[in-house]
Write a protein that holds these residues in place. Sequence first.
Motif, PDB file in Angstrom:
ATOM      1  N   TYR A 176      46.482  41.380  41.555  1.00  0.00           N
ATOM      2  CA  TYR A 176      46.048  40.040  41.166  1.00  0.00           C
ATOM      3  C   TYR A 176      45.129  40.181  39.961  1.00  0.00           C
ATOM      4  CZ  TYR A 176      47.965  37.828  45.319  1.00  0.00           C
ATOM      5  OH  TYR A 176      48.827  37.346  46.267  1.00  0.00           O
ATOM      6  N   GLU A 177      45.455  39.429  38.896  1.00  0.00           N
ATOM      7  CA  GLU A 177      44.646  39.566  37.674  1.00  0.00           C
ATOM      8  C   GLU A 177      43.193  39.227  37.923  1.00  0.00           C
ATOM      9  OE1 GLU A 177      46.462  37.592  34.263  1.00  0.00           O
ATOM     10  OE2 GLU A 177      48.314  38.672  34.758  1.00  0.00           O
ATOM     11  N   SER A 178      42.936  38.287  38.834  1.00  0.00           N
ATOM     12  CA  SER A 178      41.546  37.855  39.054  1.00  0.00           C
ATOM     13  C   SER A 178      40.787  38.778  40.015  1.00  0.00           C
ATOM     14  CB  SER A 178      41.540  36.438  39.621  1.00  0.00           C
ATOM     15  OG  SER A 178      42.235  36.451  40.865  1.00  0.00           O
ATOM     16  N   GLU A 179      41.463  39.747  40.607  1.00  0.00           N
ATOM     17  CA  GLU A 179      40.792  40.636  41.572  1.00  0.00           C
ATOM     18  C   GLU A 179      40.324  41.915  40.875  1.00  0.00           C
ATOM     19  OE1 GLU A 179      41.543  40.847  45.784  1.00  0.00           O
ATOM     20  OE2 GLU A 179      40.493  39.079  45.069  1.00  0.00           O
ATOM     21  N   LYS A 246      42.666  38.880  49.609  1.00  0.00           N
ATOM     22  CA  LYS A 246      43.869  38.589  48.808  1.00  0.00           C
ATOM     23  C   LYS A 246      44.666  39.884  48.575  1.00  0.00           C
ATOM     24  CE  LYS A 246      44.754  35.657  44.860  1.00  0.00           C
ATOM     25  NZ  LYS A 246      44.290  35.076  43.612  1.00  0.00           N
ATOM     26  N   ASP A 294      52.651  33.393  42.768  1.00  0.00           N
ATOM     27  CA  ASP A 294      51.313  33.067  42.262  1.00  0.00           C
ATOM     28  C   ASP A 294      51.216  33.603  40.832  1.00  0.00           C
ATOM     29  OD1 ASP A 294      48.604  33.054  41.664  1.00  0.00           O
ATOM     30  OD2 ASP A 294      47.983  33.657  43.686  1.00  0.00           O
ATOM     31  N   ASP A 296      48.841  34.335  39.179  1.00  0.00           N
ATOM     32  CA  ASP A 296      47.755  35.318  39.073  1.00  0.00           C
ATOM     33  C   ASP A 296      48.216  36.741  39.426  1.00  0.00           C
ATOM     34  OD1 ASP A 296      45.028  36.017  38.722  1.00  0.00           O
ATOM     35  OD2 ASP A 296      44.711  35.980  40.896  1.00  0.00           O
ATOM     36  N   LEU A 297      49.429  36.833  40.009  1.00  0.00           N
ATOM     37  CA  LEU A 297      49.896  38.155  40.460  1.00  0.00           C
ATOM     38  C   LEU A 297      50.710  38.851  39.371  1.00  0.00           C
ATOM     39  CD1 LEU A 297      50.092  40.149  42.874  1.00  0.00           C
ATOM     40  CD2 LEU A 297      52.256  39.040  43.468  1.00  0.00           C
TER      41      LEU A 297
END
Length: 313
Positions: A176-179, A246, A294, A296-297
């Motif tokens: 996930y880009e945000s993780e 996540k 998603d 974001d993935l």
Amino acid sequence: MRLYSLLAAAKINLYLEIVGSRPDGFHELIMVMQSVSLCDRITVRSIGIDEIRVRCDHPLVPADDTNLAYKAAALVSQRFPGVMAKLGGVEITIEKQIPVGAGLAGGSANAAAVLVGLDLLWNLGLAQGELQALGAELGSDVPFCVAGGTAIATGRGEQLDSLPGIDSLHLVLAKYESEFVSTPWAYQTYRAEYGDTYTDAQGWQARQSQVRSGDMVRAVAKRDAIALSQHLYNDFEKVVLPAHPKTAALQATMADLGGLGTLMSGSGPSVFTLAESEAQAIDLATRLRSALPDPDLGVWTAQFIPSGVRLAS
Ligand code: ATP
């Protein structure tokens, strides 16, 4: 030649065990590392003035003296005083494909490519072992990233013994880009929760011998993809997955897709699933995107490769 372009390979950990706390403040590790075909492209170009410049268009990567690629060039120029005055400085261009802060050693791979590139650009004639010794001053993963392939890494990760390569294996990588996981946080949390399992130097030696003759290393030596997939292991999953639901859900979804085996790489949060063919990896990636639609993935397919840094064609 005034310019060299190199491919710097990401690494995954097929096995990662934390066995203790070293007097130098680092953790003592036993790992099996593997280079994969997800690569950054690093170009080193001579410039007229006595200076190191970094260009990188990735928003999360600093284009200044904190970049590990810059630090690699600064280290070489410091070890070979006068080389920049004689041959000119260097402009380093980094084209990122390896996700940043993912547990895939992207920064270390970039530093390794700069060491190899400057050896060529500045005609230093360094042996691979000398490049790796310089790399160890920059970061624990840099020596592996220079040589790449498949290796057992011990100490803080810089002591390497190469293993036979298994170049036929493929994989799906996802993050996930945000993780993001802070590696220092992961070590501190591991120490707080599992520090009572740490042993002394004698215990590390005993554990190393067990791992060297254990299931994972035997599977690699026999190039047995099924056995290797059954013995994937990463101590960091125990602290990172509970704190990152996540990524834990991603790991569970990937494991359910039916690949050979699934594991988080390094301190995460990237997760990989092994596949026996490129077609299976593409199929797993397609099904992962449908299962978790998603934006974001990030999902990539790649394969095991036998080298860390190589000249780009
Ligand atoms: P490791 O697996 O070795 O812990 P990582 O894959 O988790 O590394 P990197 O992608 O190397 O992490 O980046 C970690 C941090 O280092 C980022 O916050 C980034 O800003 C910084 N950094 C410095 N130089 C680089 C570089 N050349 N490429 C990527 N990140 C860099």
